[in-house]
Design an enzyme around this catalytic site. Structure first.
Site, PDB file in Angstrom:
ATOM      1  N   ASP A 352       0.835  -1.192   0.000  1.00  0.00           N
ATOM      2  CA  ASP A 352       0.000   0.000   0.000  1.00  0.00           C
ATOM      3  C   ASP A 352       0.875   1.250   0.000  1.00  0.00           C
ATOM      4  O   ASP A 352       1.872   1.333   0.741  1.00  0.00           O
ATOM      5  CB  ASP A 352      -0.893  -0.023   1.248  1.00  0.00           C
ATOM      6  N   GLU A 388       1.578  -0.438  -5.037  1.00  0.00           N
ATOM      7  CA  GLU A 388       0.627   0.629  -5.338  1.00  0.00           C
ATOM      8  C   GLU A 388       1.495   1.874  -5.550  1.00  0.00           C
ATOM      9  O   GLU A 388       2.014   2.440  -4.580  1.00  0.00           O
ATOM     10  CB  GLU A 388      -0.352   0.850  -4.185  1.00  0.00           C
TER      11      GLU A 388
END
Length: 701
Positions: A352, A388
């Protein structure tokens, strides 16, 4: 019985080499990092966690690591740390000995986090806010760490180690995917045990899934602002225990249920990837609680503003940013990752806000310390790694900038396919790139086509069905006056906002969903499906459902469209059966040595070259031959022709010459897929549809 009766409270020096608590058969070694502390205390608690029975200063310090060994202390003992040091926020220090701290290396926790004022290092109602000091004991309002049983955490797990070439990812939430599934036993719904149940595995296997990517499963604490609104952090992007499974997902088997789940996935041939959040912690900004890192050594674990160390660098948008420039923080993350691979058996990670993990003093650096350490790690360099590729800091959007070991979430693919089927001008040109793995972004420094993670919908944003049901977001339940969530959804409601019984609108919506699914699964790169999209799951127009632990997020399996599920399975099967759809190398029209034909060729429906300058281009064909280096004389058995008709009218398609003719296997204008051998040289492609053809053996269903 108290610990007093079972252990010696005389600390031995112990070892600094393994951080955390480790039982060796005769006692437990403790080691924790804090380079700015004056003293670190180990606190041992009664079995119910209510009474602090011993507070013992760790006897040794080696560098910044405090350590000691307690003879006789057994697995299952509850403990935490208290740290003495300066409370001086203006200098970046927030030590408060009254706050019980979670061991960053804890494998299990006993008890729950609460939002009581005693968990804050300052007096929450004081005029000076975080410059004040709170002397209340927080122990009654935070979980305790548990000394782990080494038999449970043996590092002997084996990842499945599938290659990337036939990967189809299914992004799922442990609870959301199982809590309303009537096929899953009641006692297992919402748990790791339920996710690994035969009923879920049968569905995923029939769907053609090779890899399940789980939203965060590490220990979570909901933000105070959410709790005040009566909400929780459902998605889980607010972790605090990087080694501990989230307790709310534990089923009858406890922690062992996680490893058993992974093993059952592996038996079914399905990999498990974890979405991990190492860019920030659940302690929030300068007004957040003191739960672990902040009280252990705020100035070491977090990035603080230059010249204003009272405040945190907030490249994550979540209040704080872990300082991966510090070697101990990098070590913590790598140790955590290896734990999930070697002990729990997972096959990879999706990072993330990965840009944050690559920030050095000068900004994003693909050769920064964290990435260098990760790429040279003999365990972690061998598993699947997904970035990401953005955060909210300066220069945070880094799509295509990660090293060759990484795949990356390609949000441009999502926006491009939505824009194309939405009818936006100039979108066909972008679609041309997306269909070939976004080579303009990823084809550098030896990267592979699988680097592009292609998706039309993910947890963040509209579901696939909602892109066809809602023109606007509907996030009022989040308590932020509908100001949160994406603004640009490239969605369409086909005349009615939300559910409708109109058969014409319903049919148009389903056709759009089929087109989005087909575009994703027929493109070069690595396709990813959002759990529930295969059957039309809706979140009622909420495109930022992170705080909705209810029917908004929970998949209602009884309401899913079984025909759409079968259509999705037909797409994954077609992709699996045709390697030309999942090449490792990018296709650029290179001439093949086997037949002097290009590996890929664009053409119009009339057989002529495409006019890429046409801003309204709406019909295009992609002829895939693949493998430009095939030796001359090798039999060619796999060619695929993809025809996209975005117009509202049927279009005649002139089929390219082929030695064995063509067969149509995919037609998104209909739900049921049947193979059709084509005797002629042309075929009509219906409006608003994709047709996929392969070389024919003459057989038809």
């Amino acid at each position: 019985m108290t610990f007093q009766a079972r252990i010696s409270t005389r600390f031995e020096p112990g070892s600094p080499h393994r951080l955390g608590a480790h039982f060796d058969g005769g006692g437990t070694n403790f080691a924790v990092f804090s380079e700015n502390a004056q003293q670190v205390y180990l606190c041992l608690y009664s079995a119910d966690g209510h009474q602090e029975e011993h507070r013992l200063p760790l006897p040794e310090r080696t560098g910044g690591i405090w350590h000691g060994y307690l003879p006789g202390l057994q697995p299952g003992a509850l403990y935490g740390y208290r740290v003495a040091g300066p409370y001086d926020p203006d200098q970046g220090h927030r030590f408060n000995i009254n706050k019980l701290l979670l061991d960053p290396y804890t494998r299990e926790m006993s008890g729950d986090f609460t939002d009581h004022g005693a968990t804050f290092g300052y007096q929450v109602d004081a005029p000076q806010t975080d410059l004040s000091f709170d002397a209340r004991d927080s122990a009654g309002y935070v979980p305790k760490s548990i000394v782990p049983d080494p038999a449970i955490y043996a590092p002997d797990a084996e990842p499945l180690a599938r290659g990337w070439d036939n990967t189809v990812i299914y992004e799922a939430h442990v609870k959301g995917a199982t809590i309303r599934n009537p096929a899953v036993p009641d006692a297992l719904r919402g748990t790791f045990d339920g996710l690994g149940s035969p009923q879920m595995l049968d569905h995923l296997s029939a769907l053609g899934i090779t890899t399940i990517e789980l939203l965060p499963v590490q220990a979570i604490k909901s933000e105070s602002a959410l709790i005040r609104r009566g909400l929780v952090n459902y998605w889980g992007y607010n972790t605090i225990g990087f080694f501990a499974p989230e307790p709310r997902y534990l089923g009858p088997a406890g922690v062992l249920g996680f490893r058993a789940m992974v093993e059952r996935f592996h038996t079914a041939g399905i990999e498990v990837i974890l979405d991990v959040v190492y860019n920030h912690s659940a302690e929030g900004d300068h007004l957040g609680p003191t739960l672990s890192f902040r009280g252990l050594d705020n100035a070491a674990y977090y990035r603080l503003l230059d010249g204003q160390p009272r405040y945190y660098v907030n490249d994550t948008g979540c209040g704080n940013t872990l300082d991966v420039r510090h070697p101990i923080v990098t070590r913590l993350i790598l140790d955590s990752l290896r734990h999930w691979v070697q002990v729990m058996g997972v096959d990879g990670f999706r990072f993330d806000l990965a840009t944050t993990l690559c920030r050095e003093d000068h900004g994003f650096d693909r050769r920064g310390g964290f990435l260098d350490a990760l790429r040279q790690d003999p365990v972690l360099s061998a598993v699947k790694l997904i970035a990401e590729p953005w955060d909210i800091g300066p220069g945070g959007y880094q799509l295509g900038s990660f090293p060759a070991e990484f795949a990356e979430w390609n949000d441009r693919f999502r926006d491009t396919v939505r824009r194309f089927w939405h009818g936006d001008r100039q979108s066909a040109q972008d679609l041309g790139s997306a269909l070939l793995g976004s080579a303009d972004i990823f084809d550098t420094q030896g990267r592979r086509v699988w680097s592009s993670i292609n998706f039309a919908a993910a947890h963040d944003g509209f579901t696939l069905a909602d892109t066809t049901r809602y023109a606007q977001r509907h996030n009022h339940a989040n308590g932020e006056d509908n100001h949160d969530g994406h603004h640009a959804n490239f969605s369409e409601n086909f005349g009615v906002e939300g559910p409708t019984d109109d058969p014409g609108i319903t049919a148009a919506r389903l056709r759009r969903q089929r087109n989005l699914l087909a575009t994703t699964l027929l493109s070069q790169g690595t396709p990813m499906l959002l759990a529930g999209d295969e059957g039309g799951h809706s979140k009622r127009g909420n495109n930022n459902s992170y705080c909705q632990d209810n029917e908004v997020n929970w998949i209602d399996w009884s309401a899913l469209d079984s025909d759409l599920i079968a259509f999705t399975a037909a797409l994954t099967r077609f992709r699996r059966d045709h390697p030309v759809l999942r090449q490792n190398n990018f296709l650029h029209g290179a001439i093949r040595t086997s037949d002097d034909k290009p590996d890929v060729e664009w053409r119009g429906f009339d057989g002529a070259a495409l006019n890429w300058r046409d801003p309204g281009l709406a019909c295009l064909c992609l002829h895939l031959r693949g493998n430009a280096e095939t030796p001359r004389g090798t039999a060619e058995t796999d060619e695929v022709l993809l025809a996209f008709n975005r117009t509202g009218d049927p279009q005649e398609l002139i089929l390219p010459p082929a030695s064995r003719g063509w067969a149509r296997e995919i037609d998104t204008s209909v739900m049921q897929q049947r193979r059709l051998a084509l005797p002629g040289v042309s075929i009509v492609v219906p409006p608003h549809a994709i047709a996929a053809f392969c070389l024919s053996d003459g057989a038809a269903e």
